[in-house]
Design an enzyme around this catalytic site. Sequence first.
Site, PDB file in Angstrom:
ATOM      1  N   ASP A  24      -1.552  -7.705   4.317  1.00 30.98           N
ATOM      2  CA  ASP A  24      -1.679  -6.326   4.759  1.00 30.98           C
ATOM      3  C   ASP A  24      -0.660  -5.496   3.996  1.00 30.98           C
ATOM      4  OD1 ASP A  24      -1.549  -3.886   6.060  1.00 30.98           O
ATOM      5  OD2 ASP A  24      -1.520  -4.713   8.071  1.00 30.98           O
ATOM      6  N   GLN A  45       0.843  -1.185   0.000  1.00 29.68           N
ATOM      7  CA  GLN A  45       0.000   0.000   0.000  1.00 29.68           C
ATOM      8  C   GLN A  45       0.875   1.230   0.000  1.00 29.68           C
ATOM      9  OE1 GLN A  45      -2.955   0.277   3.124  1.00 29.68           O
ATOM     10  NE2 GLN A  45      -3.186   2.484   2.844  1.00 29.68           N
ATOM     11  N   CYS A  59      -6.570   1.048   1.752  1.00 27.18           N
ATOM     12  CA  CYS A  59      -6.494  -0.283   2.357  1.00 27.18           C
ATOM     13  C   CYS A  59      -7.749  -1.110   2.137  1.00 27.18           C
ATOM     14  CB  CYS A  59      -6.180  -0.188   3.844  1.00 27.18           C
ATOM     15  SG  CYS A  59      -7.325   0.840   4.778  1.00 27.18           S
ATOM     16  N   HIS A 112      -7.960   0.496   9.625  1.00 30.68           N
ATOM     17  CA  HIS A 112      -7.204  -0.188   8.573  1.00 30.68           C
ATOM     18  C   HIS A 112      -7.864  -1.529   8.253  1.00 30.68           C
ATOM     19  CE1 HIS A 112      -3.792  -1.086   6.088  1.00 30.68           C
ATOM     20  NE2 HIS A 112      -3.456  -2.149   6.789  1.00 30.68           N
TER      21      HIS A 112
END
Length: 224
Positions: free
Chosen positions: A176, A82, A88, A161
Amino acid sequence: MAWQPLESNPEYIQRAGVSDDIQVVDVFGLDPDILAIVPQPTYSLILLFPCSDIYEKFKADEEEMLKDKDQKIPSSTFFMKQITPNACGTIALVHGILNNLDEIKLKDGILKDFIEKAASLSPLERGDLLDKMGSIIDLHKEVAAEGQTEAPPAEEKIIHHFVAFVHKEGNLLELDGRKFGPINHGPTTPETFLADAAKVCKTFMTRDPEEVRFTIVAISRDQN
């Protein structure tokens, strides 16, 4: 440039080109009797959680612990970094879908275009591609504007998030885009994935016991 924060929107994936038999559903709890009502098969669990100081410290400690460890991440894993603030939510959906293309079919559209361009790129290059892909940016803006609450300005600091959990070749992976790479949480199967991923979600919650702002959705097959 920062994107507007995204709320959970069950229509997002269809508008991005995912087949109509795949749905995003709310997960109302992590106890076995509540998980039992989540449609099966479930391909991904997506957790929305606060980025508290407690979490940020854990994240830094985890990276230090794992940076030289061979986690045996399957080579077929699709992972992207990211680089765009507030992206996200879209990245979690992309991780959940593009790691299940043996079960989830894509129609001609935004996600199909993205995977064709991103397949051979590095995780960082994939993040850069997302940042520059106008069709994804426009869809993200549309969905963010349709949220149940008024979308805050893109430059406003957001404390929540999204991360995705998927089953990949017998492994439970956490994906992630803010982390250095996928995290392997151990063995799982398609049949036990939902329960196994729920256990990991519980660790996020117990790590920050005073916090209540957690939301979970699942990407599952629509049996109707």
